[in-house]
Design a protein around this motif. Structure first.
Motif, PDB file in Angstrom:
ATOM      1  N   ASP B  78       3.664   3.549   4.734  1.00 26.87           N
ATOM      2  CA  ASP B  78       3.529   3.264   3.337  1.00 26.87           C
ATOM      3  C   ASP B  78       2.107   3.846   3.181  1.00 26.87           C
ATOM      4  OD1 ASP B  78       5.697   2.239   2.239  1.00 26.87           O
ATOM      5  OD2 ASP B  78       5.361   0.218   2.713  1.00 26.87           O
ATOM      6  N   TYR B  79       1.575   4.229   1.884  1.00 28.94           N
ATOM      7  CA  TYR B  79       0.566   4.722   1.666  1.00 28.94           C
ATOM      8  C   TYR B  79      -0.104   4.086   0.300  1.00 28.94           C
ATOM      9  CZ  TYR B  79       2.853   8.518  -0.582  1.00 28.94           C
ATOM     10  OH  TYR B  79       3.822   9.411  -1.090  1.00 28.94           O
ATOM     11  N   GLU B  80      -1.207   4.178   0.288  1.00 29.26           N
ATOM     12  CA  GLU B  80      -2.173   3.628  -0.917  1.00 29.26           C
ATOM     13  C   GLU B  80      -3.186   4.725  -1.161  1.00 29.26           C
ATOM     14  OE1 GLU B  80      -3.568  -0.391  -0.696  1.00 29.26           O
ATOM     15  OE2 GLU B  80      -1.531  -1.362  -0.078  1.00 29.26           O
ATOM     16  N   GLU B  82      -6.574   5.515  -3.390  1.00 30.25           N
ATOM     17  CA  GLU B  82      -7.647   4.683  -4.133  1.00 30.25           C
ATOM     18  C   GLU B  82      -8.741   5.867  -4.567  1.00 30.25           C
ATOM     19  OE1 GLU B  82     -10.286   0.688  -3.095  1.00 30.25           O
ATOM     20  OE2 GLU B  82      -9.244   1.886  -1.605  1.00 30.25           O
TER      21      GLU B  82
END
Lengths: 89, 89
Positions: B78-80, B82
């Motif tokens: 998964d990636y976030e 920002e």
């Protein structure tokens, strides 16, 4: 209590992973990418034993000791410790 | 504009690096450590070409495409994304 430890390379230390990621992104058509730096993080969950209570400052100091002893290499790494979740609020 | 991309393992995917770090910390005497998760991040500096202007949403979408194409493995990661620093403020 959960803490986030970010290990990054010191200024001036070569980051071949970041550099090659940048090159690969440029080659894939992302020409706006100017630089890429690679970092490593650990999400650490600490739960003090019974009767010890949870002192944020104390836990942070403990995690700093973990960085010095295991997680980071002081010759090439800087680290940042950040409390993400404090249980007793 | 600088963005931080955090790549983490999906729920249920084995994290041997995190597990072994936890074991090592416990063996070093840090018995309060309950779990350790390892993560990878990239700090990406994007500078849109002249006349393009800097549209935060557009840059974010571009970085998401980078994750899909190169940075993350959709099967296990998964990636976030920002935004850390926006130039034109």
């Amino acid at each position: 209590m959960e803490l986030n430890v970010t290990i990054k390379l010191k200024r001036g230390v070569a980051d071949p992973e970041g550099e090659n990621t940048k090159k690969a992104l440029n080659l894939l058509g992302f020409r706006d990418v100017r630089s890429v730096k690679s970092l490593k993080s650990f999400r650490i969950e600490v739960e003090p034993g019974e009767g010890e209570g949870e002192d944020e400052e104390k836990v942070k100091q403990e995690v700093e000791e973990m960085c010095r002893k295991l997680l980071a290499n002081p010759v090439i790494h800087d680290y940042e410790i950040e409390v993400v979740k404090s249980e007793r609020r």
